[in-house]
Design a protein around this motif. Structure first.
Motif, PDB file in Angstrom:
ATOM      1  N   UNK A  58       0.811  -1.070  -0.047  1.00  0.00           N
ATOM      2  CA  UNK A  58      -0.097  -0.243  -0.093  1.00  0.00           C
ATOM      3  C   UNK A  58       0.854   1.066   0.035  1.00  0.00           C
ATOM      4  N   UNK A  59       1.896   1.249   0.660  1.00  0.00           N
ATOM      5  CA  UNK A  59       3.054   2.357   0.774  1.00  0.00           C
ATOM      6  C   UNK A  59       3.643   2.668  -0.608  1.00  0.00           C
ATOM      7  N   UNK A  60       4.030   1.431  -1.226  1.00  0.00           N
ATOM      8  CA  UNK A  60       4.372   1.835  -2.600  1.00  0.00           C
ATOM      9  C   UNK A  60       3.457   2.349  -3.557  1.00  0.00           C
ATOM     10  N   UNK A  61       2.188   1.602  -3.380  1.00  0.00           N
ATOM     11  CA  UNK A  61       1.342   2.302  -4.372  1.00  0.00           C
ATOM     12  C   UNK A  61       0.874   3.693  -4.147  1.00  0.00           C
ATOM     13  N   UNK A  62       0.982   4.049  -2.859  1.00  0.00           N
ATOM     14  CA  UNK A  62       0.602   5.540  -2.526  1.00  0.00           C
ATOM     15  C   UNK A  62       1.585   6.364  -3.285  1.00  0.00           C
ATOM     16  N   UNK A  63       2.759   5.811  -3.175  1.00  0.00           N
ATOM     17  CA  UNK A  63       4.069   6.785  -3.845  1.00  0.00           C
ATOM     18  C   UNK A  63       3.612   6.661  -5.336  1.00  0.00           C
ATOM     19  N   UNK A  64       3.302   5.684  -5.885  1.00  0.00           N
ATOM     20  CA  UNK A  64       2.995   5.701  -7.304  1.00  0.00           C
ATOM     21  C   UNK A  64       1.908   6.605  -7.629  1.00  0.00           C
ATOM     22  N   UNK A  65       0.897   6.695  -6.797  1.00  0.00           N
ATOM     23  CA  UNK A  65      -0.064   7.549  -7.070  1.00  0.00           C
ATOM     24  C   UNK A  65       0.044   9.139  -6.792  1.00  0.00           C
ATOM     25  N   UNK A  66       1.199   9.444  -6.472  1.00  0.00           N
ATOM     26  CA  UNK A  66       1.572  10.940  -6.236  1.00  0.00           C
ATOM     27  C   UNK A  66       1.487  11.822  -7.559  1.00  0.00           C
ATOM     28  N   UNK A  67       0.941  12.849  -7.553  1.00  0.00           N
ATOM     29  CA  UNK A  67       0.638  13.832  -8.576  1.00  0.00           C
ATOM     30  C   UNK A  67       2.185  14.313  -9.173  1.00  0.00           C
ATOM     31  N   UNK A  68       3.094  14.298  -8.230  1.00  0.00           N
ATOM     32  CA  UNK A  68       4.540  14.469  -8.551  1.00  0.00           C
ATOM     33  C   UNK A  68       5.283  13.310  -9.115  1.00  0.00           C
ATOM     34  N   UNK A  69       5.687  13.393 -10.072  1.00  0.00           N
ATOM     35  CA  UNK A  69       6.274  11.970 -10.705  1.00  0.00           C
ATOM     36  C   UNK A  69       7.804  11.901 -10.688  1.00  0.00           C
ATOM     37  N   UNK A  70       8.626  12.983 -10.321  1.00  0.00           N
ATOM     38  CA  UNK A  70      10.032  12.728 -10.460  1.00  0.00           C
ATOM     39  C   UNK A  70      10.445  12.433  -9.099  1.00  0.00           C
ATOM     40  N   UNK A  71      10.450  10.932  -9.027  1.00  0.00           N
ATOM     41  CA  UNK A  71      10.912  10.552  -7.540  1.00  0.00           C
ATOM     42  C   UNK A  71      11.345   9.303  -7.805  1.00  0.00           C
ATOM     43  N   UNK A  72      12.436   8.784  -6.560  1.00  0.00           N
ATOM     44  CA  UNK A  72      12.844   7.550  -6.441  1.00  0.00           C
ATOM     45  C   UNK A  72      12.503   7.143  -5.070  1.00  0.00           C
ATOM     46  N   UNK A  73      12.292   5.978  -4.929  1.00  0.00           N
ATOM     47  CA  UNK A  73      11.776   5.150  -3.674  1.00  0.00           C
ATOM     48  C   UNK A  73      12.802   4.597  -3.279  1.00  0.00           C
ATOM     49  N   UNK A  74      13.479   4.667  -1.977  1.00  0.00           N
ATOM     50  CA  UNK A  74      14.416   3.802  -1.450  1.00  0.00           C
ATOM     51  C   UNK A  74      14.034   3.405  -0.257  1.00  0.00           C
ATOM     52  N   UNK A  75      13.808   1.996  -0.119  1.00  0.00           N
ATOM     53  CA  UNK A  75      12.994   1.120   0.720  1.00  0.00           C
ATOM     54  C   UNK A  75      14.443   0.590   1.582  1.00  0.00           C
ATOM     55  N   UNK A  76      14.642   0.786   2.901  1.00  0.00           N
ATOM     56  CA  UNK A  76      15.779   0.296   3.455  1.00  0.00           C
ATOM     57  C   UNK A  76      15.061  -0.971   4.654  1.00  0.00           C
ATOM     58  N   UNK A  77      15.356  -2.047   4.379  1.00  0.00           N
ATOM     59  CA  UNK A  77      14.738  -3.177   5.279  1.00  0.00           C
ATOM     60  C   UNK A  77      15.740  -3.459   6.328  1.00  0.00           C
ATOM     61  N   UNK A  78      15.240  -3.268   7.531  1.00  0.00           N
ATOM     62  CA  UNK A  78      16.343  -3.117   8.687  1.00  0.00           C
ATOM     63  C   UNK A  78      16.004  -4.778   9.234  1.00  0.00           C
ATOM     64  N   UNK A  79      16.706  -5.723   8.476  1.00  0.00           N
ATOM     65  CA  UNK A  79      16.520  -7.193   8.886  1.00  0.00           C
ATOM     66  C   UNK A  79      15.064  -7.701   9.376  1.00  0.00           C
ATOM     67  N   UNK A  80      13.853  -7.507   8.589  1.00  0.00           N
ATOM     68  CA  UNK A  80      12.808  -7.915   8.837  1.00  0.00           C
ATOM     69  C   UNK A  80      12.647  -9.204   9.127  1.00  0.00           C
ATOM     70  N   UNK A  81      11.778  -9.759   9.901  1.00  0.00           N
ATOM     71  CA  UNK A  81      11.684 -11.195  10.053  1.00  0.00           C
ATOM     72  C   UNK A  81      10.246 -11.795   9.530  1.00  0.00           C
ATOM     73  N   UNK A  82       9.423 -10.987   8.923  1.00  0.00           N
ATOM     74  CA  UNK A  82       8.399 -11.340   8.063  1.00  0.00           C
ATOM     75  C   UNK A  82       8.761 -11.285   6.392  1.00  0.00           C
ATOM     76  N   UNK A  83       7.590 -11.126   5.660  1.00  0.00           N
ATOM     77  CA  UNK A  83       7.678 -11.291   4.276  1.00  0.00           C
ATOM     78  C   UNK A  83       7.988  -9.893   3.583  1.00  0.00           C
TER      79      UNK A  83
END
Length: 248
Positions: free
Chosen positions: A17-42
């Protein structure tokens, strides 16, 4: 371009949902940097599947051990290529025109540091009607008695402020500590009084623990702001009053 930095820890429930929310932004010149902090889930599996389908605008940084949100955001800051850096927590919500309006605001104000108004939401991010309004400007002394800057509303222009100063320290309430350090160095935070985000607050969230909040703000006064006991108490009273009113 704006680099959007999202620390991810056991966020599989929210991250698509977070990624889709960024995709839906009206401002399109972006990069999305996701930093996984050793998650234990999927979380990583979900992110990697989305990257395979959406391409290189989304990047995943995988940390080998859990180091906390501050270190995760710092890794994202170091990797960012945009003129602007925006922070987003995986479980919070942005309005679709958030980036467009905030970047325009920063250009108009020639601001290095900005934030905006936001609304509290319940555990499902349903708005509660409690809106925290951003003041027009905030300097260091003003910030000491009002923790009104919410991480998911913050944006920096790295052409006007260096990356090093926006790195977050490994202390309790690392975000507030960062804002104070920046403001103490002479920068002004410019507030956009538009409600462009929802702060999801689970019923048993750490931020709802009032004793923890008191301990953290006192630590910041004494160790980050370097205030005397008397000054700390003075600003603590103002903080407590505003924090109470904000939740009524």
């Amino acid at each position: 371009m704006v680099s959007i930095i999202v620390p991810v820890y056991n966020a599989a429930r929210y991250i698509a949902e977070t990624i889709e929310m960024v995709n839906a932004q009206t401002y399109k010149d972006w990069e999305l940097i996701l930093v996984d902090d050793a998650s234990r889930d999927d979380s990583v599996l979900v992110i990697e599947e989305i990257i395979r389908s959406q391409g290189k605008r989304i990047r995943l940084i995988k940390k080998n051990r859990n180091e906390g949100a501050a270190a995760a955001r710092n890794s994202g800051i170091d990797a960012a290529a945009g003129q602007y850096i925006a922070f987003l927590d995986a479980d919070d919500i942005w309005r679709e025109d958030k980036l467009e309006k905030q970047i325009r605001f920063m250009e108009e104000k020639e601001a290095a540091f900005s934030f905006h108004s936001y609304e509290f939401g319940d555990e499902n991010a349903r708005p509660t009607g409690k809106v925290v309004k951003a003041p027009a400007k905030l300097n260091f002394r003003q910030a000491l008695s009002r923790t009104v800057i919410f991480t998911t509303t913050v944006m920096f222009d790295v052409d006007r402020i260096g990356k090093e100063i926006i790195h977050m320290p490994q202390v309790p309430s690392e975000d507030t500590a960062t804002w104070w350090r920046i403001l103490k160095s002479g920068y002004t935070a410019y507030g956009l009084d538009e409600n462009l985000a929802i702060y999801r607050r689970p019923k048993k969230s750490l931020s709802s623990n009032k004793l923890v909040a008191v301990e953290r703000i006192w630590f910041l006064y004494r160790n980050i702001a370097d205030l005397s006991v008397f000054e700390s108490f003075f600003y603590f009273v103002g903080w407590a009053v505003r924090a109470t009113l904000r939740r009524i």
